[in-house]
Structures are given as C-alpha cells and as structure tokens.
Enzyme design. Structure first.
Site, mmCIF file in Angstrom:
data_model
loop_
_atom_site.group_PDB
_atom_site.id
_atom_site.type_symbol
_atom_site.label_atom_id
_atom_site.label_comp_id
_atom_site.label_asym_id
_atom_site.label_seq_id
_atom_site.Cartn_x
_atom_site.Cartn_y
_atom_site.Cartn_z
ATOM 1 N N GLU A 106 0.838 -1.212 0.000
ATOM 2 C CA GLU A 106 0.000 0.000 0.000
ATOM 3 C C GLU A 106 0.868 1.255 0.000
ATOM 4 O OE1 GLU A 106 -2.506 -1.434 3.381
ATOM 5 O OE2 GLU A 106 -4.133 -0.737 2.081
ATOM 6 N N GLU A 126 -3.900 -9.314 3.636
ATOM 7 C CA GLU A 126 -4.773 -8.988 4.776
ATOM 8 C C GLU A 126 -5.958 -9.931 4.914
ATOM 9 O OE1 GLU A 126 -3.380 -6.872 2.793
ATOM 10 O OE2 GLU A 126 -2.548 -5.209 3.956
#
Ligand code: NAI
Length: 699
Positions: A106, A126
């Site tokens: 990210e 995740e």
C-alpha cells in the site's frame, strides 16, 4: 533499532526503511518516513525521492504485533502517511526487492512510480487475517491495475511476482542489475523527462471499462463464497473494490477505513489472527534446552507402502529428500509404488505439476524388500498395519537394520508409542509422527513424544515437519493423542443423538453450516468405517461397562457398509459419485436401535446438535490440556484447523470456547451431564475457568 535512513545522491533523496526482520511499518518507521519525506520536499537540493527497504525485503507491511494496541494509533497512522506521500510535490519512487506485502505494498501504491527487482513478490495478504487492506489498497489497486487483477490479488491474499506485476501495470519496470542503481537511474530519468508526481488515486481509465461489466463483481462474490465458505473478509474486500468503481477516491477510502475498523475487531479476524500466531507458537517447545539442534535428515526411509506410507514417501520426495520404501512382499511393494506414480501422474494431468518435476520426485523414491537397504537412513517412519505385535516386530528389526543414531518414528494413530519404543534398544530415538490422510496433502503433523524421546529426537521431527511443508504440533502419549481423542468425544455424542431422535444428514448439516468441511457421518464414510470397527472389536474387553455405548456404527459395518469405498455407509452413494444420499435402510436401522434401547425418539434442535457435538469436544480438549498432553490450548486449535478443517475464522475449538465464554460452555456441560449422564462430566479445568472467569488463552 527501527529507523529510516536518508541519503541524498545526485539530487535524489534515498530513504531506507530499516526495521528487522521484515521492515514492519510500526510507529517508529511511520514517524521516520514522515519526517524524512517532509525534509526531502523542503530541501531545494532534492528533485525526487526513492523509498526502499534495508535487508532482504522492501516491507512486510503493518506491524501485526501492534494490531489492536495503542501503538497502532500513534500518528501518522499508515493511511494518513501514505496519502501525504502521494500528495508530495516531487516524484516519489518505490524501489522494491524481496517482497512488498500488505501495508508495504500500500505504501508502494502511494508512491508515484514503482520499480522492482526480478523475482520480487507483491501482495495484499490482509484477507488471510480476516481483514481488508486498510490503507488505501482497495481503492488504489483497482485504479492502477484494473478490476479483475485487483479482485484476484485482494481476495486471494496471494502475492504476484514482479514479472506478473509488470504485466498488469502494478509496477513500471523491472530493475536490470542492482536495484539501488536502477532505482536511482529511474528517478533521474523521471526528473529529466519532466514527469512530475503521478498519484494513483487520480487514475480512472482502467475503471471505466469495468463499470460496464458489473457482473465481474457478482462472479467474484460467488467464487469467494465457495473458495472461502463462511469467511466474511473476502466479501467485504469485494464490497470495497466496488466502492472504487462507484465513489470518488476520498469517499471510497473513508468507507474502506470504516470496514477495516469493523473487521479488525470482529470475532472472525481475531480468530484468524489467533490462528496465525498459534501456528508459529506451536513450533516452540518450552522444555527443550535452547541449544538443542535438530539432526539433519539427508536420507529417509518409510516402512510400509500402503495408504499412509506411500503418501509419507511422497512428502519426502516433494521436499527433495531421498527416501527408501520397504515392503515385505514384492507384490505389495509394486502396488504401493504404482499408486505413488499414479498420484504424481494425476497431478501432472491436472496441470498442478510439470512432468520433469514429477519424474525427479519419483526418482527420489526407491523401493526395497530388504532390511539391509536401511543402513543409510537418518530417520525412518513406520506405517505398517495398526497392530502392536506387528509394530513391535518391525521396530526390533529396525533397531538391528539401521545405524545406531538413526531416529525411528511411528505413524501409529492409536497405539502406545512408549511400548513401541521398548521394542528397541534406543527408546530415546523413538517418537510418533502422526500424519493425516492423505499424507501428501494434509498439512498437520501431530508429533507424539514418548516418555524417553530425547530433546534431539523431538527437535528433529519438529524441524522435519517444517521441511516437509507441514504444520507440526507436539503431543504426549495417550489414546488418540490430541486430535483423534477429541474426535471420539465428538462423534460419540453424534451417535447418541441418532439414538435419541436425529438422523445422520441432520447432524452433518448442522456441523457443515458451522463451518466444518463435513459432519461426522460423511467424514466416517470418507475415511472408511471398518478401521474404527476393528479397533472397537479389539478393545471390546476393556470398554467401561458403566458407560453407554452406541451400537449403530457396528451394526452398519456388520452389513458390509464401510463407507464410500463400498458404495454405502451412513449414506448410500451412486456409482462413481462421492455425494452422500440419505438412506432409508439406515433410518430404519437407527429407529430399531432407539427402540431396542427403550429410547422415545424426540425432535432434536439444530442448536442442541451443535452444543452436544462441540462442547464435549472442547471439554475433552480441556482434559488434554490439564493432563499436559498438549502444551498449550493454541496447539489444540492448530491440530483442529489443519487436521480436521475446523473453520479458521473460528480460531479452533479452544479459541471458539473463549469466544463463547468458558462459563457458558461449562454450564452447558453441567446441564448435559445432568440430562445425559455418562461421558459428559465437565473437565476440572473447564470448571476452574468458569470459577475464575479466565479463558483458555489466559493459561
Ligand atoms: P495400509 O494397510 O494401507 O498399509 C500398511 C502397509 O504396510 C501395507 O502395504 C502392508 O503390506 C505393509 N506392511 C504390513 N506389515 C509390514 C511389515 N512387517 N513390513 C513391511 N511392510 C508391512 O494402512 P495405512 O492406512 O497406511 O496405515 C498405516 C499406519 O498409519 C497405521 O499405523 C495406521 O494406524 C496409521 N494411520 C492411518 C491413517 C489413515 O487414515 N489410514 C491416518 C493416520 C495414521
């Protein structure tokens, strides 16, 4: 110490994240990056910024040790930091080597350009912790690579290679030669070409096409529902990807944040985080001296090439360890080796394995009928018939045939490892290695330490498990060890429920809906009912006469119904099909047994089925803990997740008990014990937890 180093080379500020072991983006790194970027932006001697990682990777992402702690809230939080990097007025380039995972990727998505070393891995795992990427990942990735690759990456959690990343536009180029030099050169090139910052949040061209094809999202939901049945996070990930299509970036990110916070505190995510740590903890054996070195296994041997022995031999070959397989009769050996070859052939036909790899693996497996061929083995695993006399004979032969330092392991599922060890002159080198069927597929390895097993022997089979790609857990000697002992407690109640009024498909459906891959009866049919029947016959003498015993399973076997392999068991099966079909013959048989037992059949609710099956299973887990058969309650969870498909999103049976509350489980056991008596007495440890208000994880 965690730090961000900054160095200016040729008007490019190179910021290096240094936080071993995985450059986690903990509070110190976030503030360090924030300051270093700020300084580079105000420095007139800097035209561009490169962010890279020290050591062996770019960044493994958010520091999961900080989850649900105060530290995770220290400003700037990751998502704010990434936004401010994206808003920078000078081009920011991520130079990725090793891997960029989760928050690490990210962060790279917040940069304006990305370059990666060949072979680097980029991913958003995740979802595997019951989360979604919560720092802009779900909003930036679809904008950068398009909707389909984004769905695949985010909902699977699996990384892509740099090569694939280049193909889908996740990175701009692959470094040729040194990444440090290539990153710097790329930055200078960008400056020279007058290309400024290029925020991903402002991109839209790849989304436009997807807006006309919304069915992609419905397909993805269906796929995720079958691939990850019962898991919430993959569906929320798809919701978030849909927001990237429908909402302005800022609004989408806001919703992503809310969804992340909702998930991070959810029972499912907590359970998946627990499972993640539990698996790592299971490898640590507290009473082994810290300097215990595992013995290196360069050559292995397996005795018996049946269902389990063949699969175990494949495990060695798959890990590149040469293995000798011994059968006493040449015909049995040929049959066993042929089965191994055809399993490999199956993988090749399905495209899971290439021909050459399969051939290489097969070449590592050597068959023999001569005990003299075992002289080279560092470790032997015995997988002959489940019979004490046979095993004792095999171990005494092994004691003669192998080097005195070789470790001798047994794959027994019910027999006493200590007694097997006494058949040798080296009980310290004897241990149980209980594989699950099919051994080449199932991840659990339940290692069983005997009274005499030495630290080196224990360390060796734990390390071996890892090397074979398994999840090893250490158990002590008792009937059924951790997994099967709890399974008995569970299936025993399932059988009683049939006598009292339920039917197999009703019980199975409740447990399937709870999240298990199948209920106890479908599982029995799959595993084969004859094995348990034989064990029960052998033990008929020692069965406690004061405890109730259900005869239904025996009566089914008496009719030659051994499950799927005979086309009938608890269910019937159409030719060539594995789909269980409820069978009126079995229903009649069950009703007859109820009558015989003088039981008035009643309607049994789904809730009662769930409690009757699960709570005794948890109760047995508590006994296993208090007897020291399992080292920690989380080890029991690992056994059940990897050996029996207990839903990971419930964290395993003991974590599930903590989620419900041990007091509630205890009180229910007390009620069950009062109503149904035998087998159901609450375990002292469970009673203790109920008294003290503690949970299994507090022990
Ligand atoms: P199996 O009957 O398929 O294979 C046993 C093999 O051992 C046969 O090929 C037989 O020819 C060979 N054998 C028997 N005596 C021998 C001797 N003296 N020397 C050399 N070879 C000999 O049995 P399976 O299912 O593979 O079970 C093996 C062991 O694994 C048993 O201890 C069983 O309890 C255990 N186990 C079985 C599981 C299962 O699901 N089948 C799961 C976990 C453990």
């Amino acid at each position: 110490m965690a730090m961000v180093a900054s160095q200016t080379i040729d008007r490019v500020a190179v910021l290096t994240i240094d936080n071993p072991p995985v450059n986690g983006l903990g509070a110190a790194i976030r503030t360090g990056l924030d300051r270093a970027v700020g300084a580079a932006l105000t420095d007139p001697g800097v035209d561009a910024i490169v962010i890279r990682g020290a050591g062996r990777l770019f960044s493994g992402g958010a520091d999961i040790r900080e989850f649900n702690t105060e530290k995770s809230r220290i400003e700037p939080v990751l998502t704010v930091l990434i936004d401010s990097i994206e808003a920078a007025g000078k081009p920011v380039i991520a130079a990725i080597h090793g891997s960029a995972m989760g928050g690490g990727l990210e962060l790279a998505l917040g940069c304006h350009y990305r370059i990666a070393a060949p072979g680097a891995k980029l991913g958003l795992p995740e979802v595997k912790l019951g989360l979604l990427p919560g720092a802009g990942g779900t909003q930036r990735l679809p904008r950068l690579v398009g909707i389909e690759p984004a769905i695949e990456i985010i909902t699977s959690g699996d990384p892509v290679t740099a090569e694939r990343a280049l193909e889908i536009g996740l990175i701009d180029r692959i470094a040729d030669g040194s990444l440090a030099e290539a990153g710097l050169a790329f930055a200078k090139e960008i400056v020279a070409a007058g290309k400024g910052p290029r925020p991903v949040s402002a991109m839209d061209h790849k989304l436009e096409a997807a807006r006309a094809r919304r069915e992609i999202l419905d397909d993805a939901r269906r796929k995720a529902a079958s691939r990850a049945r019962g898991f919430e996070a993959p569906q929320v990930c798809i919701d978030a990807i849909a927001w990237s299509l429908d909402l302005p970036f800022a609004a989408g990110k806001e919703k992503e944040r809310e969804a992340f916070l909702r998930l991070v505190g959810s029972d499912q995510s907590r359970a998946q985080q627990h499972a993640f740590f539990a698996e790592r903890k299971a490898a640590k054996i507290p009473d082994l001296p810290p300097d215990t070195a595992p013995k290196e296994v360069r050559q292995a041997a397996v005795i018996g090439c049946g269902t389990m022995g063949g699969g175990i031999a494949m495990c060695f070959a798959n890990a590149g360890i040469p293995v000798t397989v011994l059968e006493s009769e040449p015909e049995a050996l040929d049959r066993g080796l042929e089965r191994i070859r055809s399993l490999y052939q199956g993988s090749v036909s399905r495209g899971r394995l290439d021909r050459k790899t399969a051939d290489d693996r097969i070449a590592l497996i050597e068959g023999t009928t001569s005990w003299q061929d075992l002289g080279n083995a560092d470790l032997v695993i015995e997988a002959v018939f489940e019979n004490m006399k046979v095993k004792e004979e095999v171990f005494s032969k092994l004691d003669q045939a192998t080097r005195p330092d070789a470790i001798l392991a047994t794959n027994t599922s019910t027999l006493d490892v200590d007694r097997i060890a006494r058949a040798t002159t080296r009980p310290d080198k004897v241990i149980g290695t209980h594989f699950f069927s099919p051994a080449n597929v199932m991840r659990l390895l339940e290692n069983v330490r005997g009274q005499a097993s030495s630290p080196e022997t224990i360390a060796t089979v734990m390390a071996l498990g890892k090397r074979l790609g398994k999840v090893p857990v250490l158990a002590g000697v008792c009937d059924g060890f951790i997994g099967n002992r709890m399974l008995y407690a569970y299936s025993r109640q399932a059988n009683f429920l049939l006598e009292e009024g339920a039917l197999p498909h009703q019980v199975d459906k409740v447990l399937y809906d709870f999240g298990l891959p199948m209920g106890p009866f479908a599982m029995g049919d799959l595993a084969g009912l004859d094995v348990g029947w034989r064990v029960r016959q052998e033990r008929a003498q020692s069965r406690p006469t004061n405890l109730r015993y259900s005869t239904i399973a025996d009566k089914i076997c008496e009719r030659g119904r051994f499950g799927q392999k005979t086309g009938a068991g608890w269910y019937r099966y159409e030719k060539g099909s594995r789909t269980p079909i409820p069978d009126p013959e079995i229903e009649t048989l069950i009703r007859e047994v109820s009558k015989e037992q003088g039981i008035q059949r009643r309607k049994i609710s789904d809730q009662e089925i769930l409690e009757r099956c699960l709570y005794p299973l948890i109760n047995e887990g508590a006994r296993i803990l208090e007897e020291g058969i399992a080292i920690r309650s989380s080890d029991i969870d690992v056994v059940w997740i990897y050996g029996y498909g207990f839903p990971r999103y419930r964290g395993g049976p003991m974590f599930h008990a903590d989620t419900i509350g041990p007091t509630i489980v205890h009180d229910a056991m007390v009620r069950l014990h009062e109503t149904h008596g035998d087998w159901l007495e609450p375990a002292p440890l469970l009673a203790e937890l109920a008294r003290s208000g503690k949970r299994f994880r507090d022990l």
